[in-house]
Design a protein around this motif. Structure first.
Motif, PDB file in Angstrom:
ATOM      1  N   LYS A 549      22.395 -62.771 106.820  1.00  0.00           N
ATOM      2  CA  LYS A 549      23.677 -62.781 107.536  1.00  0.00           C
ATOM      3  C   LYS A 549      24.753 -62.030 106.732  1.00  0.00           C
ATOM      4  N   ILE A 550      24.760 -62.321 105.426  1.00  0.00           N
ATOM      5  CA  ILE A 550      25.756 -61.673 104.569  1.00  0.00           C
ATOM      6  C   ILE A 550      25.503 -60.170 104.521  1.00  0.00           C
ATOM      7  N   TYR A 551      24.229 -59.791 104.393  1.00  0.00           N
ATOM      8  CA  TYR A 551      23.915 -58.362 104.335  1.00  0.00           C
ATOM      9  C   TYR A 551      24.395 -57.673 105.612  1.00  0.00           C
ATOM     10  N   ARG A 552      24.051 -58.282 106.771  1.00  0.00           N
ATOM     11  CA  ARG A 552      24.422 -57.661 108.055  1.00  0.00           C
ATOM     12  C   ARG A 552      25.942 -57.487 108.155  1.00  0.00           C
ATOM     13  N   LYS A 553      26.650 -58.458 107.642  1.00  0.00           N
ATOM     14  CA  LYS A 553      28.119 -58.394 107.701  1.00  0.00           C
ATOM     15  C   LYS A 553      28.680 -57.257 106.845  1.00  0.00           C
ATOM     16  N   SER A 554      27.870 -56.849 105.857  1.00  0.00           N
ATOM     17  CA  SER A 554      28.361 -55.813 104.936  1.00  0.00           C
ATOM     18  C   SER A 554      28.108 -54.396 105.461  1.00  0.00           C
ATOM     19  N   VAL A 555      27.312 -54.309 106.549  1.00  0.00           N
ATOM     20  CA  VAL A 555      26.981 -52.968 107.061  1.00  0.00           C
ATOM     21  C   VAL A 555      28.098 -52.496 107.990  1.00  0.00           C
ATOM     22  N   PRO A 556      28.753 -51.368 107.641  1.00  0.00           N
ATOM     23  CA  PRO A 556      29.877 -50.943 108.483  1.00  0.00           C
ATOM     24  C   PRO A 556      29.414 -50.320 109.801  1.00  0.00           C
ATOM     25  N   ASN A 557      30.163 -50.607 110.831  1.00  0.00           N
ATOM     26  CA  ASN A 557      29.915 -49.973 112.116  1.00  0.00           C
ATOM     27  C   ASN A 557      31.220 -49.254 112.440  1.00  0.00           C
ATOM     28  N   PHE A 558      31.233 -47.937 112.214  1.00  0.00           N
ATOM     29  CA  PHE A 558      32.478 -47.186 112.371  1.00  0.00           C
ATOM     30  C   PHE A 558      32.692 -46.833 113.842  1.00  0.00           C
ATOM     31  N   LYS A 559      33.603 -47.562 114.473  1.00  0.00           N
ATOM     32  CA  LYS A 559      33.849 -47.325 115.908  1.00  0.00           C
ATOM     33  C   LYS A 559      35.284 -46.819 116.081  1.00  0.00           C
ATOM     34  N   THR A 560      35.419 -45.771 116.860  1.00  0.00           N
ATOM     35  CA  THR A 560      36.775 -45.210 117.024  1.00  0.00           C
ATOM     36  C   THR A 560      37.210 -45.209 118.488  1.00  0.00           C
ATOM     37  N   GLN A 561      38.508 -45.191 118.658  1.00  0.00           N
ATOM     38  CA  GLN A 561      39.127 -44.973 119.973  1.00  0.00           C
ATOM     39  C   GLN A 561      40.131 -43.856 119.745  1.00  0.00           C
ATOM     40  N   THR A 562      40.066 -42.833 120.588  1.00  0.00           N
ATOM     41  CA  THR A 562      41.023 -41.735 120.378  1.00  0.00           C
ATOM     42  C   THR A 562      42.138 -41.766 121.432  1.00  0.00           C
ATOM     43  N   HIS A 563      43.302 -41.333 121.001  1.00  0.00           N
ATOM     44  CA  HIS A 563      44.482 -41.358 121.878  1.00  0.00           C
ATOM     45  C   HIS A 563      45.280 -40.073 121.641  1.00  0.00           C
ATOM     46  N   PHE A 564      45.945 -39.612 122.671  1.00  0.00           N
ATOM     47  CA  PHE A 564      46.825 -38.459 122.511  1.00  0.00           C
ATOM     48  C   PHE A 564      48.213 -38.866 122.986  1.00  0.00           C
ATOM     49  N   TYR A 565      49.165 -38.792 122.088  1.00  0.00           N
ATOM     50  CA  TYR A 565      50.546 -39.110 122.450  1.00  0.00           C
ATOM     51  C   TYR A 565      51.357 -37.822 122.504  1.00  0.00           C
ATOM     52  N   GLY A 566      51.804 -37.461 123.667  1.00  0.00           N
ATOM     53  CA  GLY A 566      52.559 -36.214 123.784  1.00  0.00           C
ATOM     54  C   GLY A 566      53.373 -36.237 125.049  1.00  0.00           C
ATOM     55  N   TYR A 567      52.692 -35.961 126.154  1.00  0.00           N
ATOM     56  CA  TYR A 567      53.393 -35.806 127.429  1.00  0.00           C
ATOM     57  C   TYR A 567      54.123 -37.103 127.819  1.00  0.00           C
ATOM     58  N   ASP A 568      53.518 -38.251 127.456  1.00  0.00           N
ATOM     59  CA  ASP A 568      54.142 -39.524 127.807  1.00  0.00           C
ATOM     60  C   ASP A 568      55.495 -39.695 127.106  1.00  0.00           C
ATOM     61  N   GLY A 569      55.534 -39.392 125.806  1.00  0.00           N
ATOM     62  CA  GLY A 569      56.778 -39.547 125.043  1.00  0.00           C
ATOM     63  C   GLY A 569      57.808 -38.511 125.453  1.00  0.00           C
ATOM     64  N   ARG A 570      57.306 -37.321 125.805  1.00  0.00           N
ATOM     65  CA  ARG A 570      58.176 -36.235 126.233  1.00  0.00           C
ATOM     66  C   ARG A 570      58.913 -36.610 127.518  1.00  0.00           C
ATOM     67  N   GLY A 571      58.275 -37.476 128.334  1.00  0.00           N
ATOM     68  CA  GLY A 571      58.864 -37.852 129.622  1.00  0.00           C
ATOM     69  C   GLY A 571      59.664 -39.142 129.567  1.00  0.00           C
ATOM     70  N   ASN A 572      59.783 -39.717 128.391  1.00  0.00           N
ATOM     71  CA  ASN A 572      60.525 -40.991 128.264  1.00  0.00           C
ATOM     72  C   ASN A 572      62.021 -40.803 128.551  1.00  0.00           C
ATOM     73  N   ASP A 573      62.652 -41.839 129.056  1.00  0.00           N
ATOM     74  CA  ASP A 573      64.118 -41.792 129.186  1.00  0.00           C
ATOM     75  C   ASP A 573      64.712 -41.781 127.784  1.00  0.00           C
ATOM     76  N   PRO A 574      65.779 -41.014 127.582  1.00  0.00           N
ATOM     77  CA  PRO A 574      66.313 -40.837 126.222  1.00  0.00           C
ATOM     78  C   PRO A 574      66.832 -42.114 125.558  1.00  0.00           C
ATOM     79  N   THR A 575      66.704 -42.147 124.247  1.00  0.00           N
ATOM     80  CA  THR A 575      67.312 -43.216 123.460  1.00  0.00           C
ATOM     81  C   THR A 575      68.827 -43.044 123.564  1.00  0.00           C
ATOM     82  N   ARG A 576      69.536 -44.043 123.122  1.00  0.00           N
ATOM     83  CA  ARG A 576      71.001 -43.925 123.154  1.00  0.00           C
ATOM     84  C   ARG A 576      71.457 -42.749 122.286  1.00  0.00           C
ATOM     85  N   PHE A 577      70.752 -42.566 121.150  1.00  0.00           N
ATOM     86  CA  PHE A 577      71.079 -41.456 120.252  1.00  0.00           C
ATOM     87  C   PHE A 577      70.959 -40.128 121.008  1.00  0.00           C
ATOM     88  N   ASP A 578      69.841 -39.946 121.705  1.00  0.00           N
ATOM     89  CA  ASP A 578      69.659 -38.677 122.425  1.00  0.00           C
ATOM     90  C   ASP A 578      70.633 -38.544 123.598  1.00  0.00           C
TER      91      ASP A 578
END
Ligand code: FBP
Length: 698
Positions: A549-578
């Motif tokens: 059990k301990i050995y199995r827990k030590s074996v890494p399983n590298f899992k990723t989720q990819t995201h792209f942040y661009g168009y969504d932020g570009r379309g946001n309503d402006p902050t008070r600063f902007d």
């Protein structure tokens, strides 16, 4: 059950409660539209004038002086308030004007408020003045597609994000024909001035238009827009004139909010590495701000990577009394090693999860990729010029393009003087994955920019990271650390002696919190061999379940989720600063126009300081221009500003990197910026990058 009355959908939609709940209007929208941004002090005066400021100096490019003779000597102008001007001044100020405004390039939050500021100031000076919005960007000017702005239209877009009121486009006004059509539009609409709200390329366009329209007396004013944050202007003595383009704060805050949510999710579910590509074309300003806002575990900053030097290689070369040029600048392979190192170290502290921020333009800072980009730009440009054809139409498929490159490589063998694409380039290029080859060969935009947003930068880098992690896994160096107390609990539950097995299983069974399985144990087979060799079990005995059990827990399983942040932020309503920044930019635009200025960009000096210190100014565009490679040729453009690795903001991020990586037992150090709030208390009222840079050298 009481019987339900059945009503038709048409009737349902007429119900006032249903109508209210499904309508487009909500309280936040009403509040936004009604908000009146505060004005800089000078605008509280009945009039504003301009004062030439000769304190600011620029290193003028000879080519800029040659191509833009009428606007090259422009000085910085400061907007000043005037209470009682002379009659002649008043007459000019109150003159009825026709002004055309257009958006150019990608949307940036706050654009509508630039128009609102200009509209309000122009109408206040003369209600008869007309403001035209050119539709779909520069095309609207070229084709005379414009709409006259009215109070009603303007009020619907105050403080709202996007450029949806008049839309935008990326056309470059770069031919005589487009120039003369633009002039014709000005004539037809009897324009006094044109306002171009855009990024570095669009302000470049503004400078050429200003030169072209100079004799006709049509003024051209630019406005520094781009979420990329790469329009930051200082003079030759490093006096900051424009600390940041508008839209940057909102977009970076929007990216940061989403990424911060991922930090929380990843540290709850503890099974994913989230890979977040963040917009910003070349410069890593948005990624830097996101790092400051979220404290994500790893943030790459392209400008920092470009500055990388491999000390080992330098030392080795020194011994041989040689210089190893490959020791300067980072390679893709090395970058993947840097990321792996962080992942490995967190894994050792039991953290098989995290968040990585990758600027979309990071590849521009990687030696080998930059060389490919420049070479391919040149090849495509030369092909188009030589054949008077379009490379991408002639070679629509990747295979066609690769075949053309192969032909060039063969040609280079026959003709030694042809060096742009040789067989080595071709071999190296053929070594990279097809999707990335396709990305590098993608069509450049009308300004010659490489379309980074369409390249799967994250996939390229993470592909290498995953390959290397697999190698490290096989080598036994990539392991998940096991918490000592957990290990003891599991073994004791099965009646095993944790201390006895501890010395057999772990390479660090001393006084550490997280235990690492020995490198030689990389499978159940090698686990058994080790246990047998150390006499913990006999050859015919089974591995105890708790040890398994301990050995199995030590074996890494590298899992990723990819995201792209661009168009969504570009379309946001402006902050008070902007909102405030852009409304004041609009007011500044009118001041520049009313006072006869041209070839300048409206800006607010001291943006990094408290609002009471903001100073509206006009910055001459021509002296900011320099020669840059575009589409394989040197062109005169506004210089982009990339992240300064000597800035306080970058140094702070560098200094906190280790803390944010949190490759130690215990909590992560994430920061929760929260969603963009229009009202209520907001901790930071401007980009953190600006706050830190305003502190200056410490
Ligand atoms: P601008 O420089 O015109 O403001 O555009 C910024 C940007 O959003 C970049 O961050 C991004 O790389 C690019 O536009 C995306 O281009 P497109 O909108 O054509 O996909």
């Amino acid at each position: 059950m009481p019987e339900k009355k059945s009503i038709s959908i048409a009737e349902l939609l007429k119900n006032p409660q249903v109508k209210k709940a499904t309508g487009n209007i909500n309280p936040e929208l009403i509040e936004r539209r009604e908000y009146i941004p505060p004005m800089c002090d000078v605008f509280s005066k009945p009039y504003t004038a301009l004062q030439d400021n000769t304190d600011f100096k620029f290193n003028v490019d000879r080519e800029a002086a040659k191509q833009l003779p009428d606007i090259i000597d422009n000085k910085v102008q400061t907007v000043i308030g005037v209470d009682f001007p002379e009659k002649s001044f008043k007459k000019i100020y109150h003159k009825k004007r026709n002004i055309g405004i257009l958006f150019s390039g990608g949307p940036a939050p706050g654009g509508h408020n630039v128009i609102a500021g200009l509209y309000d100031a122009a109408k206040k000076a003369n209600p008869e003045s007309r403001i035209y919005g050119f539709l779909l960007g520069p095309d609207g000017l070229i084709e005379n597609e414009a709409t006259e702005l009215t109070d009603g239209l303007m009020d619907a877009y105050r403080n709202m994000g996007g450029f949806s009121m008049i839309k935008t486009g990326r056309t470059k006004i770069d031919t005589k024909e487009k120039m003369s059509l633009s002039k014709e539009t000005c004539k037809k609409l009897e324009l006094d001035a044109i306002v171009i709200v855009g990024g570095d390329d669009s302000n470049t366009n503004a400078a050429f238009l200003a030169q072209e329209m100079f004799e006709a007396g049509i003024q051209v004013i630019g406005v520094p827009k781009t979420i990329d944050g790469d329009i930051q202007v200082s003079d030759a003595n490093d006096n900051v004139l424009c600390a940041m383009s508008f839209g940057f704060h909102t977009a970076a805050r929007a990216f940061a909010n989403s990424i911060s949510n991922l930090c929380i999710d990843s540290s709850s579910d503890v099974k994913y590495w989230h890979i977040c590509k963040v917009m910003g074309r070349v410069a890593s300003h948005p990624a830097l701000e996101v790092a400051l806002q979220t404290h994500a575990n790893i943030t790459l900053i392209g400008e920092d990577l470009a500055d990388y030097t491999d000390r080992n290689r330098i030392e080795k070369a020194k011994i041989k009394k040689a210089i190893d040029y490959n020791a300067y600048g980072i390679t893709l392979r090395h970058l993947s090693r840097v990321i792996c190192n962080g992942i490995l170290r967190r894994a050792a502290a039991g953290k098989n999860y995290g968040v990585i921020v990758i600027p979309e333009g990071v590849l521009e800072f990687i030696n080998e990729i930059q060389v490919f980009i420049i070479k391919l730009n040149t090849i495509i440009a030369e092909y188009n010029e030589m054949h008077d054809m379009d490379f991408h139409s002639d070679f629509p498929l990747l295979d066609n393009k690769l075949e053309y490159l192969r032909r060039l490589a063969r040609f280079s063998r026959e003709d030694g003087s042809f060096s742009i694409w040789n067989t080595r380039d071709d071999d190296l290029f053929n070594d990279i994955p097809g999707f990335f080859q396709e990305g590098l060969l993608m069509e450049r935009d009308s300004h010659g920019n490489f379309p980074f947003s369409q390249v799967e930068t994250d996939k390229v880098i993470m592909g290498l990271v995953t390959d290397y992690l697999n190698i490290l896994k096989e080598k036994g160096t990539y392991k998940i650390g096991i918490e000592r107390s957990y290990y003891r609990k599991v073994l004791e539950k099965e009646g095993m002696n944790p201390d006895y097995f501890g010395h057999v299983l772990f390479k660090n069974y001393g006084d550490v919190k997280f235990l690492l399985i020995k490198e030689s144990i990389i499978s159940m087979k090698t686990l058994k061999q080790t246990l047998v060799k150390k006499g913990a079990i006999g050859q015919d005995e089974k591995i105890p379940d708790s040890v398994k059990k301990i050995y199995r827990k030590s074996v890494p399983n590298f899992k990723t989720q990819t995201h792209f942040y661009g168009y969504d932020g570009r379309g946001n309503d402006p902050t008070r600063f902007d909102c405030i920044y852009t409304y004041n930019l609009g007011l500044t635009v009118f001041s520049l126009i009313a006072n006869g200025s041209t070839g300048r960009m409206a800006a607010i000096k001291n943006l990094e300081m408290d609002f009471s210190k903001w100073e509206p100014i006009g910055i001459p565009i021509a002296p900011l221009m320099h020669l840059e490679e575009r589409k394989g040729k040197l062109s005169l453009v506004l210089e982009k500003s990339v992240v300064d690795i000597n800035s306080t903001a970058f140094k702070a991020v560098k200094g906190l990197r280790e803390k944010w990586l949190a490759a130690t037992p215990g909590e992560d150090n994430f920061r929760r910026p929260g969603p963009i709030r229009f009202t209520g208390k907001s901790e930071e009222d401007r980009p953190i990058t600006l706050v830190l840079n305003a502190i200056g050298d410490i």
